[in-house]
Design an enzyme around this catalytic site. Structure first.
Site, mmCIF file in Angstrom:
data_model
loop_
_atom_site.group_PDB
_atom_site.id
_atom_site.type_symbol
_atom_site.label_atom_id
_atom_site.label_comp_id
_atom_site.label_asym_id
_atom_site.label_seq_id
_atom_site.Cartn_x
_atom_site.Cartn_y
_atom_site.Cartn_z
ATOM 1 N N LYS A 225 -4.327 -1.543 14.068
ATOM 2 C CA LYS A 225 -3.564 -0.548 14.818
ATOM 3 C C LYS A 225 -4.190 -0.384 16.202
ATOM 4 O O LYS A 225 -5.393 -0.283 16.340
ATOM 5 C CB LYS A 225 -3.521 0.766 14.057
ATOM 6 N N GLU B 237 0.838 -1.202 0.000
ATOM 7 C CA GLU B 237 0.000 0.000 0.000
ATOM 8 C C GLU B 237 0.874 1.254 0.000
ATOM 9 O O GLU B 237 2.096 1.183 0.187
ATOM 10 C CB GLU B 237 -0.916 0.013 1.217
HETATM 11 N N1 PSU Z 1 -0.576 0.839 8.603
HETATM 12 C C1 PSU Z 1 0.449 1.641 8.975
HETATM 13 N N2 PSU Z 1 0.318 2.981 8.737
HETATM 14 C C2 PSU Z 1 -0.768 3.500 8.063
HETATM 15 C C3 PSU Z 1 -1.832 2.640 7.660
HETATM 16 C C4 PSU Z 1 -1.675 1.317 7.960
HETATM 17 O O1 PSU Z 1 1.436 1.163 9.547
HETATM 18 O O2 PSU Z 1 -0.805 4.692 7.819
HETATM 19 C C5 PSU Z 1 -3.045 3.162 6.895
HETATM 20 C C6 PSU Z 1 -3.568 2.028 6.006
HETATM 21 O O3 PSU Z 1 -3.512 2.489 4.682
HETATM 22 C C7 PSU Z 1 -4.982 1.774 6.454
HETATM 23 C C8 PSU Z 1 -5.375 3.137 6.895
HETATM 24 O O4 PSU Z 1 -5.781 1.253 5.442
HETATM 25 O O5 PSU Z 1 -4.211 3.580 7.619
HETATM 26 C C9 PSU Z 1 -6.637 3.090 7.712
HETATM 27 O O6 PSU Z 1 -7.244 4.324 7.665
HETATM 28 P P1 PSU Z 1 -8.750 4.529 8.225
HETATM 29 O O7 PSU Z 1 -8.636 4.167 9.676
HETATM 30 O O8 PSU Z 1 -9.064 5.980 7.998
HETATM 31 O O9 PSU Z 1 -9.613 3.595 7.441
#
Ligand code: PSU
Ligand code: MN
Length: 304
Positions: free
Chosen positions: A159, A25
């Site tokens: 996370k 990603e």
């Molecule tokens: N993992 C990481 N850092 C990030 C992300 C994931 O170590 O920045 C990103 C991914 O792209 C994930 C996104 O899909 O954060 C999730 O965002 P949200 O909670 O707004 O869906």
């Protein structure tokens, strides 16, 4: 799918010959890590995938073009670009149609990987159910995508700023297999152990590849989530991390940060209050996931 997809040379070649490919990603590059650590990490992650016998395909939208596999110069450009859209499923078509630069979240990366025929994808941590979701309804589109799109996502779990028990509940409801690699409890991103029992534990890439094959044969719907604990030497235990996380979420609430901005804000704030430690762990876990993802892609290619 009639969307034109642009590939790097090595990805083009790998897709033609059926060589193992691992999707990566790019939101982690543009919104997850500061420059220059973002580009250094992205390059190292790509190198780890090659060392383990697969070809890396970093996914992003560059001036409206959907790329599955970036050349090094494109990677460097993206890592330094300003005004990059954070693209989840809902945003991808806007970025493409409006000729914008966009980085892809887990959800959008899964969409693009699937469209290109790439089945394994390595990330840091997935998005999930946010704490307080019972009032905000903030649930990442990553979970919906895992329910829908047949790509295997290798992560260090959700996370830990999220509500991990609720995230696991949604994954179960939506029929997503969650497999923890070589551990009995689900990891919590920066920490090896969330204290929550893993739905399944498997100990080898061979066994995980067998599960992926069986899932594919059964139906073409839905992905799988592999949760891979960060190496012990690199972790920040929950006992230390939880105070930091609470402080960062409180700060986000105080500043009125909502929706797509929550995750990038909290990651940035954690970087500051942990004096860079959270980033060091984040980098270590992404590399660890890249290695396992490459091993999985190699196994999968062997089976086919
Ligand atoms: N993992 C990481 N850092 C990030 C992300 C994931 O170590 O920045 C990103 C991914 O792209 C994930 C996104 O899909 O954060 C999730 O965002 P949200 O909670 O707004 O869906
Ligand atoms: Mn959200």
């Amino acid at each position: 799918m009639t969307m034109k997809i642009y590939h790097s040379k090595e990805v083009e070649e790998a897709l033609k010959t059926g060589a193992p490919v691992v999707a990566l990603e790019s939101t982690i590059i543009t919104h997850g890590m500061p420059y220059p650590q973002n580009v250094e990490t992205a390059r190292e992650v790509e190198a780890i995938i090659r060392e383990n016998g697969a070809i890396p395909a970093t996914i992003a939208v560059l001036e409206g073009k959907l790329h599955v596999g970036l050349e090094d110069a494109e990677l460097v450009e993206l890592a330094q670009a300003k005004d990059v859209m954070k693209c989840s499923r809902a945003d991808l078509s806007i970025a493409i149609a409006m000729g914008r630069n966009g980085s892809t979240t887990v959800a959008a990366t899964m969409m693009a990987a699937y469209a290109a025929g790439v089945k394994i994808f390595a990330t840091g941590g997935i998005g999930g159910v946010h704490r307080g979701a019972e009032t905000t309804f903030d649930i990442s589109a990553d979970l919906e995508e895992l329910a829908r799109t047949p790509v295997c996502v290798v992560s260090a779990g959700a996370k830990a700023l999220l509500d991990i028990p609720k995230t696991l509940e949604v994954l179960e409801t939506r029929g997503v297999p969650v497999i923890t690699y070589q551990a009995d409890t689900v990891p919590a991103f920066w920490s090896r152990d969330s204290g929550l029992k893993a739905p399944y534990r498997l100990d080898s890439p061979e066994d995980i590849a067998k599960v992926l094959k069986a899932r594919e044969e059964f139906s073409s719907q839905g992905g799988s989530l592999i949760t891979n604990p960060v190496p012990a030497g690199d972790e920040i235990p929950v006992s230390e991390m939880s105070e930091f996380i609470t402080a960062s979420i409180e700060e986000a609430n105080k500043q009125g940060i909502t929706a797509k901005d929550v995750t990038p804000f909290v990651l940035g704030h954690l970087f500051e209050i942990t004096k860079g430690r959270s980033l060091k762990t984040n980098i270590a876990l992404v590399k660890n996931n890249a290695k396992l993802a490459a091993q999985l892609a190699v196994q999968l290619a062997k089976q086919n």
